[in-house]
Design an enzyme around this catalytic site. Structure first.
Site, PDB file in Angstrom:
ATOM      1  N   ASP A  13       0.810  -1.228   0.000  1.00  0.00           N
ATOM      2  CA  ASP A  13       0.000   0.000   0.000  1.00  0.00           C
ATOM      3  C   ASP A  13       0.839   1.272   0.000  1.00  0.00           C
ATOM      4  O   ASP A  13       0.473   2.284   0.619  1.00  0.00           O
ATOM      5  CB  ASP A  13      -0.970   0.004   1.209  1.00  0.00           C
ATOM      6  CG  ASP A  13      -1.776  -1.281   1.251  1.00  0.00           C
ATOM      7  OD1 ASP A  13      -2.248  -1.700   0.194  1.00  0.00           O
ATOM      8  OD2 ASP A  13      -1.893  -1.869   2.341  1.00  0.00           O
ATOM      9  N   LYS A  16       1.996   2.115  -5.089  1.00  0.00           N
ATOM     10  CA  LYS A  16       2.805   1.602  -6.211  1.00  0.00           C
ATOM     11  C   LYS A  16       2.134   1.811  -7.561  1.00  0.00           C
ATOM     12  O   LYS A  16       2.770   2.228  -8.526  1.00  0.00           O
ATOM     13  CB  LYS A  16       3.073   0.095  -6.038  1.00  0.00           C
ATOM     14  CG  LYS A  16       4.005  -0.246  -4.894  1.00  0.00           C
ATOM     15  CD  LYS A  16       4.234  -1.732  -4.796  1.00  0.00           C
ATOM     16  CE  LYS A  16       3.025  -2.491  -4.384  1.00  0.00           C
ATOM     17  NZ  LYS A  16       2.533  -2.222  -3.034  1.00  0.00           N
ATOM     18  N   ALA A  17       0.811   1.540  -7.623  1.00  0.00           N
ATOM     19  CA  ALA A  17       0.138   1.547  -8.926  1.00  0.00           C
ATOM     20  C   ALA A  17       0.252   2.908  -9.596  1.00  0.00           C
ATOM     21  O   ALA A  17       0.453   3.009 -10.802  1.00  0.00           O
ATOM     22  CB  ALA A  17      -1.328   1.173  -8.746  1.00  0.00           C
ATOM     23  N   GLY A  40      -4.340  -4.751  -4.446  1.00  0.00           N
ATOM     24  CA  GLY A  40      -5.372  -3.848  -4.950  1.00  0.00           C
ATOM     25  C   GLY A  40      -4.671  -2.589  -5.399  1.00  0.00           C
ATOM     26  O   GLY A  40      -4.341  -1.736  -4.583  1.00  0.00           O
ATOM     27  N   HIS A  41      -4.362  -2.511  -6.691  1.00  0.00           N
ATOM     28  CA  HIS A  41      -3.568  -1.387  -7.195  1.00  0.00           C
ATOM     29  C   HIS A  41      -4.485  -0.300  -7.778  1.00  0.00           C
ATOM     30  O   HIS A  41      -5.176  -0.534  -8.756  1.00  0.00           O
ATOM     31  CB  HIS A  41      -2.567  -1.894  -8.243  1.00  0.00           C
ATOM     32  CG  HIS A  41      -1.489  -2.760  -7.634  1.00  0.00           C
ATOM     33  ND1 HIS A  41      -0.543  -3.423  -8.354  1.00  0.00           N
ATOM     34  CD2 HIS A  41      -1.223  -3.050  -6.335  1.00  0.00           C
ATOM     35  CE1 HIS A  41       0.271  -4.080  -7.528  1.00  0.00           C
ATOM     36  NE2 HIS A  41      -0.147  -3.869  -6.306  1.00  0.00           N
ATOM     37  N   THR A  42      -4.460   0.859  -7.140  1.00  0.00           N
ATOM     38  CA  THR A  42      -5.415   1.917  -7.506  1.00  0.00           C
ATOM     39  C   THR A  42      -4.757   2.989  -8.376  1.00  0.00           C
ATOM     40  O   THR A  42      -3.710   3.527  -8.023  1.00  0.00           O
ATOM     41  CB  THR A  42      -5.940   2.605  -6.213  1.00  0.00           C
ATOM     42  OG1 THR A  42      -6.403   1.582  -5.338  1.00  0.00           O
ATOM     43  CG2 THR A  42      -7.054   3.578  -6.501  1.00  0.00           C
ATOM     44  N   GLN A 223       2.292  -6.050  -3.082  1.00  0.00           N
ATOM     45  CA  GLN A 223       2.618  -6.029  -1.644  1.00  0.00           C
ATOM     46  C   GLN A 223       3.896  -5.200  -1.421  1.00  0.00           C
ATOM     47  O   GLN A 223       4.069  -4.208  -2.085  1.00  0.00           O
ATOM     48  CB  GLN A 223       2.761  -7.449  -1.074  1.00  0.00           C
ATOM     49  CG  GLN A 223       1.429  -8.212  -0.992  1.00  0.00           C
ATOM     50  CD  GLN A 223       1.032  -8.878  -2.284  1.00  0.00           C
ATOM     51  OE1 GLN A 223       1.820  -9.551  -2.903  1.00  0.00           O
ATOM     52  NE2 GLN A 223      -0.214  -8.709  -2.678  1.00  0.00           N
ATOM     53  N   THR A 238       3.076 -12.300   3.285  1.00  0.00           N
ATOM     54  CA  THR A 238       2.331 -12.969   2.230  1.00  0.00           C
ATOM     55  C   THR A 238       3.144 -14.200   1.803  1.00  0.00           C
ATOM     56  O   THR A 238       4.231 -14.450   2.330  1.00  0.00           O
ATOM     57  CB  THR A 238       2.009 -11.986   1.070  1.00  0.00           C
ATOM     58  OG1 THR A 238       1.053 -12.616   0.211  1.00  0.00           O
ATOM     59  CG2 THR A 238       3.257 -11.587   0.292  1.00  0.00           C
ATOM     60  N   THR A 299      -8.499  -3.957  -1.362  1.00  0.00           N
ATOM     61  CA  THR A 299      -9.025  -5.292  -1.640  1.00  0.00           C
ATOM     62  C   THR A 299     -10.065  -5.702  -0.610  1.00  0.00           C
ATOM     63  O   THR A 299     -11.099  -6.266  -0.946  1.00  0.00           O
ATOM     64  CB  THR A 299      -7.861  -6.317  -1.652  1.00  0.00           C
ATOM     65  OG1 THR A 299      -6.942  -5.917  -2.658  1.00  0.00           O
ATOM     66  CG2 THR A 299      -8.332  -7.726  -1.948  1.00  0.00           C
ATOM     67  N   ARG A 304      -6.273   0.464   7.653  1.00  0.00           N
ATOM     68  CA  ARG A 304      -4.837   0.168   7.798  1.00  0.00           C
ATOM     69  C   ARG A 304      -4.319   0.875   9.042  1.00  0.00           C
ATOM     70  O   ARG A 304      -4.687   2.036   9.278  1.00  0.00           O
ATOM     71  CB  ARG A 304      -4.069   0.683   6.586  1.00  0.00           C
ATOM     72  CG  ARG A 304      -4.527   0.064   5.281  1.00  0.00           C
ATOM     73  CD  ARG A 304      -3.839   0.709   4.081  1.00  0.00           C
ATOM     74  NE  ARG A 304      -4.344   0.173   2.836  1.00  0.00           N
ATOM     75  CZ  ARG A 304      -4.513   0.878   1.709  1.00  0.00           C
ATOM     76  NH1 ARG A 304      -4.194   2.156   1.675  1.00  0.00           N
ATOM     77  NH2 ARG A 304      -4.976   0.302   0.626  1.00  0.00           N
ATOM     78  N   ASP A 332       1.794  14.725   0.642  1.00  0.00           N
ATOM     79  CA  ASP A 332       0.734  15.707   0.891  1.00  0.00           C
ATOM     80  C   ASP A 332      -0.071  15.380   2.152  1.00  0.00           C
ATOM     81  O   ASP A 332      -0.596  16.276   2.798  1.00  0.00           O
ATOM     82  CB  ASP A 332      -0.225  15.762  -0.315  1.00  0.00           C
ATOM     83  CG  ASP A 332      -0.763  14.384  -0.655  1.00  0.00           C
ATOM     84  OD1 ASP A 332       0.049  13.513  -1.018  1.00  0.00           O
ATOM     85  OD2 ASP A 332      -1.985  14.171  -0.526  1.00  0.00           O
TER      86      ASP A 332
HETATM   87  P1  IMP Z   1      -2.363 -12.968   1.995  1.00  0.00           P
HETATM   88  O1  IMP Z   1      -1.381 -12.431   1.025  1.00  0.00           O
HETATM   89  O2  IMP Z   1      -3.796 -12.776   1.578  1.00  0.00           O
HETATM   90  O3  IMP Z   1      -2.070 -14.376   2.392  1.00  0.00           O
HETATM   91  O4  IMP Z   1      -2.223 -12.104   3.355  1.00  0.00           O
HETATM   92  C1  IMP Z   1      -1.052 -12.152   4.149  1.00  0.00           C
HETATM   93  C2  IMP Z   1      -0.740 -10.801   4.768  1.00  0.00           C
HETATM   94  O5  IMP Z   1      -0.331  -9.895   3.750  1.00  0.00           O
HETATM   95  C3  IMP Z   1      -1.941 -10.128   5.455  1.00  0.00           C
HETATM   96  O6  IMP Z   1      -1.466  -9.392   6.551  1.00  0.00           O
HETATM   97  C4  IMP Z   1      -2.466  -9.186   4.396  1.00  0.00           C
HETATM   98  O7  IMP Z   1      -3.186  -8.104   4.941  1.00  0.00           O
HETATM   99  C5  IMP Z   1      -1.162  -8.742   3.753  1.00  0.00           C
HETATM  100  N1  IMP Z   1      -1.349  -8.334   2.353  1.00  0.00           N
HETATM  101  C6  IMP Z   1      -1.547  -9.134   1.293  1.00  0.00           C
HETATM  102  N2  IMP Z   1      -1.653  -8.412   0.175  1.00  0.00           N
HETATM  103  C7  IMP Z   1      -1.493  -7.138   0.523  1.00  0.00           C
HETATM  104  C8  IMP Z   1      -1.453  -5.911  -0.220  1.00  0.00           C
HETATM  105  O8  IMP Z   1      -1.579  -5.868  -1.451  1.00  0.00           O
HETATM  106  N3  IMP Z   1      -1.250  -4.790   0.504  1.00  0.00           N
HETATM  107  C9  IMP Z   1      -1.062  -4.807   1.858  1.00  0.00           C
HETATM  108  N4  IMP Z   1      -1.086  -5.910   2.581  1.00  0.00           N
HETATM  109  C10 IMP Z   1      -1.290  -7.082   1.929  1.00  0.00           C
END
Ligand code: IMP
Length: 422
Positions: A13, A16-17, A40-42, A223, A238, A299, A304, A332
């Site tokens: 988060d 990046k996107a 979730g790339h915005t 991630q 992850t 996502t 957060r 900002d």
């Molecule tokens: P998983 O990737 O769904 O198995 O989640 C494992 C951990 O990574 C959890 O704490 C998620 O919240 C975190 N996580 C997975 N993908 C993202 C992402 O794109 N952004 C931030 N945290 C992520």
């Protein structure tokens, strides 16, 4: 021409996107190399907001090719939905998208197991429930189904039969959950073959050929560094490698193909899901960052946790990834804070710790330096010169301490709210 890799330096988060979208202008091909629809790339263009879970963020640029690399775990239903949504908005995808034949497919039993395991475990990870961990586990167990498998229906039927033996037993006996029939999995994958089978190819070969043909390739990490399964805060990570090693493995390019590794770093830190977070700020400043920064998962919608910038984390990210420069995002959001804290190091029991181990990461206490804040709104700044002196000092402080140059600054979600530093 060589490839450029863009990697998040925190717990995901980092914005990046938006930076990938910016860098895409200088690229011909954009590649996702790990993770799946947990990302979730915005990207915001005018008053339109796009959230990509699987398709590389470069897709919004009409003439660019996008590749879903072999390192991803891909949910076919989610991909079809994402393509249809984009095509409804008039963005042609199918003629510009390549799906690696070697990537592993996420199937309904992966998602069922993801939630079942999370329910049972005491130290909950806070996964996104997208089936990511169970799918990567099947890859290592060598029972996974890969995109290329769906092109041979006999082989596919055999593979489904093998994998369901294990999955159904596990779901039924261990977790007392519903099982899946071979037919429903086959039908789902056959729909995927009919819809998108033509896009499946050996993407690593395509990428190597493209580099030889002097195409500019951009590798898009999902991630972030600290969620890496090897280098992150295990087990609160992850199941893939967002770091540079993952970029090579998950695209099939080799080390000499890479010319630059850009670290994308947010001007403060956030974390969604469980796990240690040394600079977490529970009080009003953390809440201000969360509200002003819109820090809710793209996502899952989960809030957060927010905290101060962590130089120690950035230094680790630089060491592991070989960062050549940085993009600093969401500066900002810091406007309106009287003082801004930056963690310049860690301590455990009053002793300085350069490189905490996974087992004592929970114990580290940040050592802060306080910098003066600013009240000016930065969202209309078009260049470094437009920034108030305190914001310039903040940027200088980070790059001097981390010993890596900040070359891109982002002051808002829009495309135009991005500028280069000399
Ligand atoms: P998983 O990737 O769904 O198995 O989640 C494992 C951990 O990574 C959890 O704490 C998620 O919240 C975190 N996580 C997975 N993908 C993202 C992402 O794109 N952004 C931030 N945290 C992520």
């Amino acid at each position: 021409m060589k490839a450029v890799v863009a990697i998040g330096t925190q717990w995901g988060d980092e914005g990046k996107a938006k930076i990938i979208d910016f860098l895409t202008k200088e690229s011909d091909i954009v590649v996702r190399y790990q993770g799946g629809a947990n990302a979730g790339h915005t990207v915001v263009v005018g008053d339109q907001k796009y959230i990509f879970h699987l398709i590389p963020s470069g897709i919004l640029h009409k003439d660019k090719i996008c590749v879903i690399g072999n390192g991803l775990v891909l949910d076919p239903i989610q991909l079809i939905k994402e393509i249809n949504d984009l095509e409804e908005k008039g963005i042609e995808v199918r003629n510009r998208l390549i799906i690696s034949d070697s990537l592993h497919l996420i199937l309904p039993y992966h998602k069922a197991l993801d939630s079942a395991m999370e329910e049972l475990r005491d130290n909950k990870i806070g996964t996104t429930n997208r089936g990511i961990g169970p799918c990567y586990a099947d890859k290592c167990l060598r029972i996974g189904i890969r995109a290329g498998d769906i092109l041979d229906q006999n082989l596919l039927a055999e593979k489904i039969s093998l994998v369901l033996k294990f999955k159904n037993l596990q779901l039924k006996k261990v977790y007392q959950k519903s099982v899946f029939t071979e037919k429903e999995i086959f039908d789902l994958l056959d729909k995927f073959r009919v819809e998108l089978g033509d896009l499946i190819q050996n993407s690593s070969y395509f990428l190597s050929q493209s580099i030889q043909a002097e195409k500019r390739v951009l590798l898009e990490g999902a991630q972030g560094f600290a969620l890496d399964i090897d280098h992150g805060t295990y087990p609160y990570v992850t199941s893939s490698n967002p770091t540079i090693g993952g970029a090579l493995l998950g695209s099939g390019l080799n080390a000499s193909d890479i010319s630059e590794v850009i670290g994308i770093t947010k001007a403060y830190v956030t974390r969604v899901g469980e796990g240690p977070f040394p600079t977490y700020e529970d009080g009003p400043s953390g809440q201000l960052l969360q509200q002003k920064g819109g820090e809710f998962g793209a996502t899952t919608g989960r809030p957060r946790r927010c905290g101060w910038f962590d130089l120690q984390l950035l230094k680790q990210a630089k060491r592991i990834n070989g960062l050549t420069r940085l993009a600093l995002t969401k500066i900002d959001v810091l406007s309106g804070l009287d003082k801004i804290k930056v963690a310049i190091g860690y301590e455990i029991n009053g002793k300085k710790v350069e490189a905490p181990s996974n087992h004592n990461f929970y114990q580290v206490k940040p050592v802060y330096e306080e910098l003066p804040g600013w009240s000016e709104d930065l969202t209309l700044c078009k260049s470094y010169q437009d920034l108030p002196s305190q914001a310039k000092d903040y940027i200088k402080f980070i790059q001097e301490q981390a010993e890596v140059k900040i070359s891109i600054v982002s002051v808002g979600p829009g495309r135009e709210q991005t500028f280069l530093l000399e």
